[in-house]
Design an enzyme around this catalytic site. Structure first.
Site, short mmCIF file in Angstrom:
data_model
loop_
_atom_site.label_atom_id
_atom_site.label_comp_id
_atom_site.label_asym_id
_atom_site.label_seq_id
_atom_site.Cartn_x
_atom_site.Cartn_y
_atom_site.Cartn_z
N LYS A 120 2.43 8.98 -9.29
CA LYS A 120 3.89 7.27 -9.27
C LYS A 120 3.65 6.24 -9.84
O LYS A 120 4.51 5.81 -9.85
CB LYS A 120 4.74 7.62 -7.97
CG LYS A 120 5.44 6.83 -7.52
CD LYS A 120 6.42 6.22 -5.76
CE LYS A 120 4.79 5.83 -4.75
NZ LYS A 120 5.54 6.33 -3.34
N ASP A 138 10.09 7.80 -5.57
CA ASP A 138 10.12 7.52 -4.96
C ASP A 138 10.70 7.80 -3.78
O ASP A 138 11.44 8.39 -3.73
CB ASP A 138 9.86 6.22 -4.32
CG ASP A 138 10.80 5.08 -4.75
OD1 ASP A 138 11.72 6.02 -5.48
OD2 ASP A 138 10.92 4.25 -4.23
#
Length: 224
Positions: A120, A138
């Protein structure tokens, strides 16, 4: 959800959010990298407060290494998990100097090899700092993708891969921030603001917040 509906969703989000970008304060790719590492399980607002003190003193790998782990902790101790984050930041600064000439690398593999940097975080850096077409999923994006049925999936990676396949090319570069900001301010977790949502009629969420409930919620402290 068909391709035309997806196109309309991103068209409207782009109109509603004309300057989609990160809310983490930064001036360089390195500052962004440090801010994103600090942002895990922390708010952007909290990170910005810490980096507002840190970056004027140390905003390069050399300068942060000169602070040392204990010195760095003094600047970031208001952030969740700061001891481990300080350790990772010192480690990544060392690797940046040893292997990358002090510069933030531009590939996912090299980024993920840095301490404290996962998929991420790497996607955020590649997209925001280097304008690569990546999507960092997210909690906000995961919620929006599943709730709207834009790209439903049981895992973060599954949602990421579906978005990569289905986001219209015109909006791919900005898709990451469009979805995050929509999730942060409109499609919020507890009571989504469906009555004022620009894509409410396109969204396939079955339990939309009714207008009367939303009006009542705006009067209560819990909604702020």
């Amino acid at each position: 959800m068909n391709a035309e509906k997806r196109r309309q969703i991103f068209e409207r989000l782009a109109a509603a959010i004309p300057e989609p970008t990160t809310e983490l304060t930064h001036a360089t790719p390195f500052e962004l990298l440090i801010a994103v590492v600090l942002s895990a399980q922390a708010t952007d607002k909290g990170v910005n407060k810490a980096t507002a003190r840190l970056f004027p003193v140390a905003n390069t790998p050399d300068a942060i290494l000169a602070l040392g782990e204990e010195g760095l902790k003094e600047y970031i101790k208001t952030i969740n998990l700061y001891p481990s984050k300080a350790r990772n930041i010192i480690g990544l600064c060392r690797l940046l100097l040893e292997k990358h000439g002090g510069l933030v690398p531009r590939t996912r593999t090299e980024l993920e090899a840095l301490p404290g940097v996962g998929r991420k975080t790497a996607n955020v850096i590649l997209n925001t700092a280097f304008e690569q077409h990546t999507i960092a999923v997210d909690t906000h994006i995961f919620r929006v993708a599943n709730r709207t049925r834009l790209a439903p999936g049981k895992t973060v990676l599954e949602v990421e891969k579906k978005l990569e396949r289905t986001v219209p090319k015109k909006y791919f570069k900005d898709a990451h921030h469009l979805l995050i900001l929509h999730g942060r301010y409109t499609c919020i977790a507890r009571k989504p603001k469906c009555p004022v949502c620009p894509i409410a009629d396109l969204c396939e969420y079955k339990d939309k917040t009714p207008a009367e409930s939303f009006a009542d919620a705006k009067q209560t402290p819990e909604s702020t």
